[in-house]
Motif scaffolding. Structure first.
Motif, PDB file in Angstrom:
ATOM      1  N   ARG A   1      -2.270  10.193   3.005  1.00 57.54           N
ATOM      2  CA  ARG A   1      -1.415   9.965   1.635  1.00 57.54           C
ATOM      3  C   ARG A   1      -0.096  10.824   1.593  1.00 57.54           C
ATOM      4  O   ARG A   1      -0.144  11.935   2.264  1.00 57.54           O
ATOM      5  N   ALA A   2       0.840  10.293   0.913  1.00 55.05           N
ATOM      6  CA  ALA A   2       2.130  11.084   0.468  1.00 55.05           C
ATOM      7  C   ALA A   2       1.643  12.457  -0.020  1.00 55.05           C
ATOM      8  O   ALA A   2       2.673  13.453   0.262  1.00 55.05           O
ATOM      9  N   ALA A   3       0.728  12.375  -0.871  1.00 55.70           N
ATOM     10  CA  ALA A   3       0.515  13.608  -1.468  1.00 55.70           C
ATOM     11  C   ALA A   3      -1.136  13.926  -2.123  1.00 55.70           C
ATOM     12  O   ALA A   3      -1.501  12.569  -2.255  1.00 55.70           O
TER      13      ALA A   3
ATOM     14  N   THR B   1      11.122   1.677   3.498  1.00 58.07           N
ATOM     15  CA  THR B   1       9.899   0.984   4.111  1.00 58.07           C
ATOM     16  C   THR B   1       8.827   0.779   3.232  1.00 58.07           C
ATOM     17  O   THR B   1       8.364   1.795   2.761  1.00 58.07           O
ATOM     18  N   SER B   2       8.602  -0.559   3.085  1.00 58.03           N
ATOM     19  CA  SER B   2       7.480  -0.969   2.491  1.00 58.03           C
ATOM     20  C   SER B   2       6.357  -1.365   3.249  1.00 58.03           C
ATOM     21  O   SER B   2       6.592  -2.096   4.059  1.00 58.03           O
ATOM     22  N   THR B   3       5.243  -0.738   3.010  1.00 60.64           N
ATOM     23  CA  THR B   3       4.208  -1.106   4.209  1.00 60.64           C
ATOM     24  C   THR B   3       3.243  -1.922   3.318  1.00 60.64           C
ATOM     25  O   THR B   3       2.495  -1.482   2.221  1.00 60.64           O
ATOM     26  N   TYR B   4       2.875  -3.147   4.145  1.00 56.57           N
ATOM     27  CA  TYR B   4       1.629  -4.220   3.404  1.00 56.57           C
ATOM     28  C   TYR B   4       0.510  -4.009   4.307  1.00 56.57           C
ATOM     29  O   TYR B   4       0.586  -4.076   5.595  1.00 56.57           O
TER      30      TYR B   4
ATOM     31  N   VAL C   1       5.317   7.315  -1.721  1.00 55.26           N
ATOM     32  CA  VAL C   1       4.365   7.065  -2.657  1.00 55.26           C
ATOM     33  C   VAL C   1       3.310   6.187  -1.789  1.00 55.26           C
ATOM     34  O   VAL C   1       3.580   5.200  -0.736  1.00 55.26           O
ATOM     35  N   ASP C   2       1.997   6.374  -2.132  1.00 56.17           N
ATOM     36  CA  ASP C   2       1.053   5.411  -1.856  1.00 56.17           C
ATOM     37  C   ASP C   2       0.503   4.609  -3.071  1.00 56.17           C
ATOM     38  O   ASP C   2       0.408   5.522  -4.087  1.00 56.17           O
TER      39      ASP C   2
ATOM     40  N   VAL D   1       0.775  -1.186  -0.111  1.00 56.84           N
ATOM     41  CA  VAL D   1       0.052   0.015   0.027  1.00 56.84           C
ATOM     42  C   VAL D   1       0.819   1.230   0.345  1.00 56.84           C
ATOM     43  O   VAL D   1       0.453   2.578  -0.271  1.00 56.84           O
ATOM     44  N   ALA D   2       2.009   1.323   0.605  1.00 58.37           N
ATOM     45  CA  ALA D   2       2.760   2.396   0.386  1.00 58.37           C
ATOM     46  C   ALA D   2       4.439   1.867   0.330  1.00 58.37           C
ATOM     47  O   ALA D   2       4.728   0.823   0.856  1.00 58.37           O
TER      48      ALA D   2
END
Length: 277
Positions: free
Chosen positions: A163-165, A145-148, A238-239, A94-95
Motif C-alpha cells: 500500500r501507498a501508506a 498512473t492509474s492502476t485498474y 493512493v490506494d 485500485v490505485a
C-alpha cells in the motif's frame, strides 16, 4: 502508434459502445495505441465547479487531480477501442499516482498523452496501468498512473502490492459528511458516469448495497484538505482500499511529518490510504 484527437471524445457514445462490446472482449494483450490531444485550454467555469465539488479553493493553480478529469475522455476512448482486452464496466480502480513537476496554471495550454501498459498478474485477477502525461510547451509537467484491476481467476504467484501508506485510524484531522448525491455531482463535472456511482438502484446491479463515491473524488477531497501545505513539486500515491458507500460520515487523518494520510470509516476501516513524497 500515436493518434491525434482534435476534441474531447463523446463520453455518452463511448459508454454505449462499452455496453455493446463489453461481453465480446476476450483479448490477452494491451493495445500499443497512444492518444494525443493538443491545445487544451482550461475552461474557468468548469474548473470552478470542479473546485466546489471537490473542496478546493478558487486559485490560479490547478488542483493536482484536475488534469485527470481533462484526460478522462481519452482514457475511456482507449479502453473502449477494439484492441482493449477487457470490458470497461467491471474494471476496478485500485490505485493512483500523480507526479507534479511544477504547478500548472489556469492560463497554461496543455497537451495530453494517454496509453495503457504493464498488463500483469494480480492475486485477484489481472491489472494494468493507464498512463497520462500532460505537457506545456513540450515539457512534461504532470504525470499520472492509474492502476485498474480486472477480477478473474486468482493468481497466487502474483506479488501482493504494498500500500501507498499505513495510517492508523483515530485522532482525525477532520470529519467529512459525504451526501448521497456526491457521486452524481462528481460524475457531472468529471464525465465519469459509471452507474455504481450514481444511484443505489444502479449500484445494486453491480453488487453494491448503495452508490459509492468515486475514488478520484476521495483523492481530490484529501488533497483539498492539504491545500496550502503542498510543495510546488511532489508525488502523491493512493490506494483505493474499500468502497465509500453514499451517504457516509468518514474521518480524514493526515500526518504531516510522515507525509501520510487516509480516509477511514467511523468503524476504523480504510477507504483510501496515501503518501506524499
Amino acid at each position: 502508434m500515436s493518434t491525434e484527437i482534435d476534441a474531447p471524445p463523446n463520453l455518452s457514445a463511448l459508454y454505449l459502445k462499452a455496453a455493446a462490446t463489453g461481453p465480446l472482449r476476450r483479448g490477452r494483450e494491451l493495445p500499443e495505441t497512444e492518444y494525443v490531444r493538443r491545445d487544451i485550454a482550461v475552461d474557468h467555469d468548469h474548473l470552478a465547479e470542479y473546485d466546489r465539488v471537490c473542496g478546493f479553493g478558487l486559485r490560479d493553480v490547478l488542483p493536482a487531480t484536475y488534469p485527470h478529469v481533462l484526460s478522462f475522455g481519452l482514457s475511456v476512448r482507449l479502453m473502449t477501442d477494439p484492441g482493449f482486452p477487457f470490458p470497461l464496466v467491471g474494471l476496478v480502480h485500485v490505485a493512483n499516482s500523480i507526479t507534479v513537476h511544477r504547478p500548472l496554471l489556469v492560463t497554461d495550454v496543455l497537451t495530453q498523452r494517454v496509453r495503457v501498459a504493464d498488463l500483469r498478474p494480480h492475486p485477484k485477477g489481472r491489472q494494468l496501468d493507464v498512463i497520462t502525461e500532460t505537457s506545456v510547451e513540450g515539457e512534461v509537467v504532470w504525470r499520472e498512473t492509474s492502476t485498474y484491476l480486472r477480477r478473474g481467476k486468482p493468481d497466487e504467484s502474483a506479488p501482493r502490492a504494498e500500500r501507498a501508506a499505513e495510517v492508523e485510524p483515530g485522532s482525525a484531522t477532520a470529519v467529512w459528511r459525504v451526501p448521497a448525491d456526491q457521486g452524481r455531482r462528481y460524475a457531472e463535472v468529471s464525465g465519469d458516469k459509471n452507474p455504481i456511482h450514481l444511484r443505489a438502484l444502479t449500484a445494486k446491479a453491480f453488487g453494491f448495497p448503495r452508490a459509492i463515491a468515486h475514488g478520484m473524488w476521495t483523492k481530490a477531497r484529501a488533497l483539498a484538505a492539504l491545500e496550502g501545505r503542498l510543495p510546488d513539486a511532489y508525488t502523491v500515491d493512493v490506494d483505493f482500499v474499500k468502497p465509500l458507500l453514499l451517504p457516509s460520515t468518514v474521518e480524514f487523518t493526515a500526518h504531516r511529518d510522515a507525509g501520510t494520510f487516509a480516509v477511514h470509516s467511523r468503524s476504523g476501516k480504510p477507504h483510501l490510504v496515501g503518501r506524499l513524497h
